[in-house]
Write an enzyme that holds these catalytic residues in place. Structure first.
Site, mmCIF file in Angstrom:
data_model
loop_
_atom_site.group_PDB
_atom_site.id
_atom_site.type_symbol
_atom_site.label_atom_id
_atom_site.label_comp_id
_atom_site.label_asym_id
_atom_site.label_seq_id
_atom_site.Cartn_x
_atom_site.Cartn_y
_atom_site.Cartn_z
ATOM 1 N N THR A 186 9.439 -7.358 -12.934
ATOM 2 C CA THR A 186 8.907 -8.493 -13.276
ATOM 3 C C THR A 186 7.672 -8.602 -12.175
ATOM 4 O O THR A 186 7.714 -8.587 -10.966
ATOM 5 C CB THR A 186 9.824 -9.521 -13.071
ATOM 6 O OG1 THR A 186 10.758 -9.440 -14.151
ATOM 7 C CG2 THR A 186 8.968 -10.990 -13.508
ATOM 8 N N GLY B 255 0.853 -1.172 -0.118
ATOM 9 C CA GLY B 255 -0.053 -0.076 -0.042
ATOM 10 C C GLY B 255 0.724 1.160 -0.028
ATOM 11 O O GLY B 255 0.289 2.275 -0.653
ATOM 12 N N THR B 256 1.896 1.101 0.687
ATOM 13 C CA THR B 256 2.784 2.441 0.770
ATOM 14 C C THR B 256 3.571 2.596 -0.612
ATOM 15 O O THR B 256 3.478 3.744 -1.069
ATOM 16 C CB THR B 256 3.961 2.149 1.736
ATOM 17 O OG1 THR B 256 3.491 1.826 3.035
ATOM 18 C CG2 THR B 256 5.125 3.139 1.881
ATOM 19 N N CYS C 47 5.082 3.171 16.304
ATOM 20 C CA CYS C 47 6.284 2.850 17.265
ATOM 21 C C CYS C 47 7.592 3.164 16.596
ATOM 22 O O CYS C 47 7.749 2.618 15.737
ATOM 23 C CB CYS C 47 5.729 1.302 17.430
ATOM 24 S SG CYS C 47 6.932 0.463 18.511
ATOM 25 N N HIS D 184 -2.654 -7.447 2.352
ATOM 26 C CA HIS D 184 -2.683 -8.084 3.399
ATOM 27 C C HIS D 184 -3.758 -7.560 4.449
ATOM 28 O O HIS D 184 -3.973 -7.978 5.491
ATOM 29 C CB HIS D 184 -1.256 -8.156 4.244
ATOM 30 C CG HIS D 184 -0.707 -6.864 4.546
ATOM 31 N ND1 HIS D 184 -0.643 -6.495 5.890
ATOM 32 C CD2 HIS D 184 -0.212 -5.649 3.860
ATOM 33 C CE1 HIS D 184 -0.244 -5.215 6.118
ATOM 34 N NE2 HIS D 184 0.067 -4.833 4.951
ATOM 35 N N ASN E 179 -6.772 4.795 9.774
ATOM 36 C CA ASN E 179 -6.425 3.463 10.390
ATOM 37 C C ASN E 179 -6.480 3.612 11.939
ATOM 38 O O ASN E 179 -6.562 2.454 12.567
ATOM 39 C CB ASN E 179 -4.904 2.951 9.827
ATOM 40 C CG ASN E 179 -3.970 4.224 9.923
ATOM 41 O OD1 ASN E 179 -4.141 5.239 9.527
ATOM 42 N ND2 ASN E 179 -3.062 4.065 10.633
HETATM 43 N N1 PLP Z 1 -2.499 3.545 4.503
HETATM 44 C C1 PLP Z 1 -3.184 2.888 5.298
HETATM 45 C C2 PLP Z 1 -4.139 3.723 5.676
HETATM 46 C C3 PLP Z 1 -2.764 1.866 6.150
HETATM 47 O O1 PLP Z 1 -3.480 1.636 7.398
HETATM 48 C C4 PLP Z 1 -1.730 1.458 5.898
HETATM 49 C C5 PLP Z 1 -1.111 0.159 6.680
HETATM 50 O O2 PLP Z 1 -1.175 0.075 7.814
HETATM 51 C C6 PLP Z 1 -0.984 1.644 4.735
HETATM 52 C C7 PLP Z 1 -1.195 2.798 3.853
HETATM 53 C C8 PLP Z 1 0.404 0.959 4.215
HETATM 54 O O3 PLP Z 1 0.124 -0.319 3.713
HETATM 55 P P1 PLP Z 1 1.348 -1.238 3.622
HETATM 56 O O4 PLP Z 1 1.604 -1.852 4.828
HETATM 57 O O5 PLP Z 1 0.827 -2.321 2.524
HETATM 58 O O6 PLP Z 1 2.474 -0.825 3.121
#
Ligand code: PLP
Length: 372
Positions: free
Chosen positions: A231, A68-69, A318, A195, A147
């Site tokens: 890839t 996600g990052t 953390c 995940h 989150n």
């Molecule tokens: N954005 C939000 C709102 C999240 O809660 C998270 C993960 O906790 C992320 C982005 C990042 O996702 P990833 O762990 O796949 O990098």
């Protein structure tokens, strides 16, 4: 026996995802033109088509990433660079409650010279004023659900108000928990992470409209429309598609089930610890509950909870084993001096027995944390 309350951090892989991963684990290079490459390509195409059908977009708009990052970085940096190159003002609109994947990306653009305007947030954790979207910007970015608190943000209003400014949506917490129709939403890019909905860790998704398309932030062999070269991990893509499909099929029944458990957890903890403060305000995801306990600190709460087999989180980041004050609670104006936080997030494996255990343990944990 431990009781897991950290589904917003990560979720065990669904069996359907494990099966899909194993079935596709022999897939070779989906970019090769010989027979084994074509077979890998066909598995990848199936995953892409399944995800597109589940999310209301075209297969070509689905970009596989490593997290996600990474999807947030490509969406925000990539749109910013593409738009500034095309003459848009070097301005970014965001919010103060974003995940570090967005927060730090926006901070990096500010260091490069971007002007950043943040939409303010009320005491309830929801955006309170969208006026900063009225002036043109290279990109605007907003999370769908927070989150830490689970608060749902008015993303459709943000996108409509932004007008010509492309909007990136961080949908990491909502994917698999709310229906998503990418075209109806009108976002330019949208990030998710496998995940969080029972797919593999280290696999993410970026939905990206054809135009304006984000510039790549890494350069290479042109895979994934050149937006995310490298890839492709076919097995991860296949497992992501399976996890998404299953979580969407269960969406309504799971939301109702988890809401009952979460509400019971909240009501029982607030009754047992009357000065506790609930920082999760509707509209919010039914899976999230964030509480603060005056007279405690997050480190003590988490250590004592862990010793009692309750696996929760402080919600905030953390660093080297010490919890920092939460930037989300700070933006909401919540007092964090001598007031520790606990985030409980529920998911497919959460049972009544888990809730009973937390309700049994947490009041005495708070009591002990107060005497530390
Ligand atoms: N954005 C939000 C709102 C999240 O809660 C998270 C993960 O906790 C992320 C982005 C990042 O996702 P990833 O762990 O796949 O990098």
């Amino acid at each position: 026996m431990s009781h897991y309350f950290d589904y917003a951090a990560t979720q065990p892989m669904r069996q359907a995802a494990v099966d899909a991963w194993v079935a596709a684990s022999g897939a070779l290079n989906a970019g090769a033109t010989y027979a084994s490459g074509r077979r890998a390509r066909s598995v990848l195409d199936d995953a892409r088509e399944s995800i597109a059908a589940d999310l209301g977009c075209e297969p070509i708009e689905v970009i596989f990433t490593s997290s996600g990052t990474e999807a947030d970085n490509i969406g925000i940096q990539g749109l910013y660079r593409a738009r500034v190159a095309a003459g848009a003002p070097a301005r970014v609109v965001s919010t103060p409650i974003e995940h570090p994947g967005v927060l730090e990306t926006v901070a990096a653009l500010a260091k490069e010279g971007a002007t950043v305007d943040l939409l303010p947030v009320g005491h309830d954790g929801h955006l309170s004023d969208l006026a900063a979207l009225d002036a043109p910007a290279a990109v605007a970015t907003c999370m769908w659900a927070n989150n830490e608190t689970g608060a749902l943000q008015p993303v459709k209003e943000v996108i409509d108000r932004a007008g010509e400014t492309p909007v990136h949506i961080d949908a990491v917490q909502v994917m698999g928990k709310l229906p998503i129709d990418f075209h109806a939403l009108g976002a330019t890019t949208l990030a998710a992470s496998a995940h969080k909905f029972g797919g593999p860790r280290g696999a993410g998704l970026l939905l990206a409209r054809r135009s304006p398309a984000p510039q790549p932030i890494a350069y290479g062999g042109g895979q994934e429309r050149g937006i995310r070269p490298g890839t492709v991990d076919v097995a991860a893509a296949s497992a992501t598609a399976a996890a998404l499909h299953e979580s969407l099929a269960e969406l309504e029944s799971e939301a109702a089930r988890v809401r009952v458990l979460r509400d019971a957890l909240r009501d029982r903890l607030l009754a047992a610890v009357p000065d506790a403060i609930c920082n999760t305000h509707e509209p919010a995801l039914p899976s999230h509950l964030h509480l603060t306990f005056p007279g405690t600190d997050s480190d003590s709460l988490l250590m004592l909870a862990d010793a009692a087999g309750i696996e929760a989180s402080a919600g905030s980041a953390c660093h080297a084993g010490v919890y920092r004050p939460s930037h989300v609670l700070e933006a909401m104006g919540i007092d964090q001096d001598h007031s520790g936080g606990l985030r409980f997030t529920l998911g497919p494996g959460t049972t009544q027995a888990d809730v009973d255990a937390a309700c049994q343990e947490i009041p005495s944990i708070v009591e002990r944390a107060r005497s530390v």
